[in-house]
Scaffold this active site. Sequence first.
Site, short mmCIF file in Angstrom:
data_model
loop_
_atom_site.label_atom_id
_atom_site.label_comp_id
_atom_site.label_asym_id
_atom_site.label_seq_id
_atom_site.Cartn_x
_atom_site.Cartn_y
_atom_site.Cartn_z
N TYR A 190 67.01 4.95 7.06
CA TYR A 190 68.39 5.01 7.57
C TYR A 190 69.23 5.99 6.74
O TYR A 190 69.98 6.81 7.28
CB TYR A 190 68.97 3.61 7.53
CG TYR A 190 70.34 3.43 8.13
CD1 TYR A 190 70.55 3.50 9.50
CD2 TYR A 190 71.44 3.15 7.32
CE1 TYR A 190 71.80 3.29 10.05
CE2 TYR A 190 72.71 2.96 7.85
CZ TYR A 190 72.88 3.02 9.22
OH TYR A 190 74.13 2.82 9.76
N GLY A 195 76.28 4.50 22.57
CA GLY A 195 76.27 3.13 22.00
C GLY A 195 77.49 2.37 22.46
O GLY A 195 78.08 1.60 21.71
N ALA A 220 68.25 9.51 7.55
CA ALA A 220 68.74 9.89 8.88
C ALA A 220 70.23 10.19 8.82
O ALA A 220 70.70 11.20 9.35
CB ALA A 220 68.45 8.78 9.88
N LYS A 221 71.01 9.31 8.18
CA LYS A 221 72.46 9.48 8.19
C LYS A 221 72.89 10.66 7.29
O LYS A 221 73.86 11.36 7.61
CB LYS A 221 73.14 8.18 7.76
CG LYS A 221 72.97 7.02 8.77
CD LYS A 221 73.54 7.34 10.15
CE LYS A 221 73.78 6.06 10.98
NZ LYS A 221 74.26 6.34 12.34
N ILE A 227 81.40 -2.71 8.40
CA ILE A 227 82.36 -2.93 9.49
C ILE A 227 81.88 -4.14 10.29
O ILE A 227 80.68 -4.26 10.59
CB ILE A 227 82.45 -1.69 10.42
CG1 ILE A 227 82.65 -0.39 9.61
CG2 ILE A 227 83.56 -1.87 11.45
CD1 ILE A 227 83.92 -0.28 8.81
P1 NDP Z 1 75.94 -2.27 17.10
O1 NDP Z 1 74.57 -2.78 16.79
O2 NDP Z 1 77.01 -3.23 17.51
O3 NDP Z 1 75.87 -1.10 18.19
C1 NDP Z 1 74.93 -0.09 18.15
C2 NDP Z 1 74.81 0.47 19.54
O4 NDP Z 1 73.88 1.56 19.54
C3 NDP Z 1 74.30 -0.55 20.56
O5 NDP Z 1 75.10 -0.49 21.71
C4 NDP Z 1 72.88 -0.08 20.86
O6 NDP Z 1 72.45 -0.33 22.17
C5 NDP Z 1 73.05 1.41 20.68
N1 NDP Z 1 71.77 2.09 20.53
C6 NDP Z 1 70.84 1.96 19.56
N2 NDP Z 1 69.79 2.75 19.83
C7 NDP Z 1 70.06 3.39 21.00
C8 NDP Z 1 69.38 4.32 21.81
N3 NDP Z 1 68.17 4.79 21.49
N4 NDP Z 1 69.98 4.78 22.94
C9 NDP Z 1 71.19 4.32 23.30
N5 NDP Z 1 71.89 3.43 22.59
C10 NDP Z 1 71.32 2.97 21.45
O7 NDP Z 1 76.36 -1.50 15.78
P2 NDP Z 1 77.71 -0.74 15.41
O8 NDP Z 1 78.62 -0.67 16.57
O9 NDP Z 1 78.21 -1.31 14.16
O10 NDP Z 1 77.12 0.70 15.06
C11 NDP Z 1 77.60 1.91 15.60
C12 NDP Z 1 77.24 3.05 14.67
O11 NDP Z 1 77.88 2.86 13.41
C13 NDP Z 1 75.75 3.17 14.36
O12 NDP Z 1 75.38 4.53 14.35
C14 NDP Z 1 75.63 2.57 12.96
O13 NDP Z 1 74.52 3.09 12.27
C15 NDP Z 1 76.96 3.00 12.36
N6 NDP Z 1 77.39 2.22 11.21
C16 NDP Z 1 77.77 0.90 11.36
C17 NDP Z 1 78.18 0.18 10.26
C18 NDP Z 1 78.62 -1.26 10.33
O14 NDP Z 1 78.83 -1.86 9.28
N7 NDP Z 1 78.79 -1.83 11.50
C19 NDP Z 1 78.18 0.79 8.92
C20 NDP Z 1 77.79 2.16 8.90
C21 NDP Z 1 77.41 2.84 10.01
P3 NDP Z 1 71.66 -1.68 22.55
O15 NDP Z 1 72.71 -2.75 22.60
O16 NDP Z 1 71.06 -1.36 23.88
O17 NDP Z 1 70.65 -1.90 21.46
#
Ligand code: NDP
Length: 241
Positions: free
Chosen positions: A150, A8, A153-154, A183
């Site tokens: 979600y 990601g 999963a988490k 975040i």
């Molecule tokens: P973003 O939406 O900014 O980033 C998520 C990233 O995951 C994107 O780059 C997306 O790629 C990538 N992604 C999703 N599905 C796939 C896949 N099948 N293969 C490869 N890449 C994938 O969110 P965050 O940075 O905030 O999230 C990062 C992690 O933190 C996640 O796991 C989220 O669940 C977790 N999280 C975030 C919170 C928040 O408040 N921000 C709170 C709690 C947990 P693409 O751009 O191509 O879609």
Amino acid sequence: MRSILITGGNGGLGLAIGRYFLHHDSEAKVWLGVRARRDKAAILADEYQGRCGLLDLDVTDQAAWQGAVEQILGADGRLDVLVNNAGLHRDCLLAAMPAETWHEVISANLDATFHGCRAAVPAMMRQRSGRIINIASLSAILPPLGQTNYAAAKAGVVALGRTLAKEVARSGITVNSILPGYIETEALAAMDGEARKTAQKGIPMRRFGKPAEVAAAVYFLASHDAAYITGAALKIDGGIY
Ligand code: NDP
């Protein structure tokens, strides 16, 4: 040299974690896993030429995982840190949730973490060292309505980490989970001003977290100093839970 894979890598947290390693550890070689979008990851890779590379990696694709780990081992000869960060949510009340929505979220968050660990652990066992940090969510322990998929999963990610930590403890590998609350990344983009205010009222610190505040914890858990911490689940939520 320390070889680090962050999935990601074009998202808010992935970029912040990559930047944190590159800034704080001059020995860090960072691989950012990306799928369709790569614009922001490419800028970071450009800024740290030679120390930061992009890798095509859809985390739901087991074959792609094998290829990615082989590419890293071919280039660096080792894989020291895996950050399973990619993920997504598709909120919907269970009574109306299509099965595809359930499976999409389980696949991108939980199956992906399995595939990542499955691909990285054999190499880390051969090295007799490694750090795996899984980005779960506060929803694993304090789920809001609409997140049955979600939250399940988490919570699964945390349970996987706790179990794997025991299996690899004698191989010098640690496995830990981070549970972020709110975040400031694109993941919160769907919230309007009113929803943001309401959410912030429920946070004792009255603010959302910064991506760098999560990155700092990932960096510590990946360090030598964190060698005795494994199977842990660290929440970073401004005191919500
Ligand atoms: P973003 O939406 O900014 O980033 C998520 C990233 O995951 C994107 O780059 C997306 O790629 C990538 N992604 C999703 N599905 C796939 C896949 N099948 N293969 C490869 N890449 C994938 O969110 P965050 O940075 O905030 O999230 C990062 C992690 O933190 C996640 O796991 C989220 O669940 C977790 N999280 C975030 C919170 C928040 O408040 N921000 C709170 C709690 C947990 P693409 O751009 O191509 O879609």
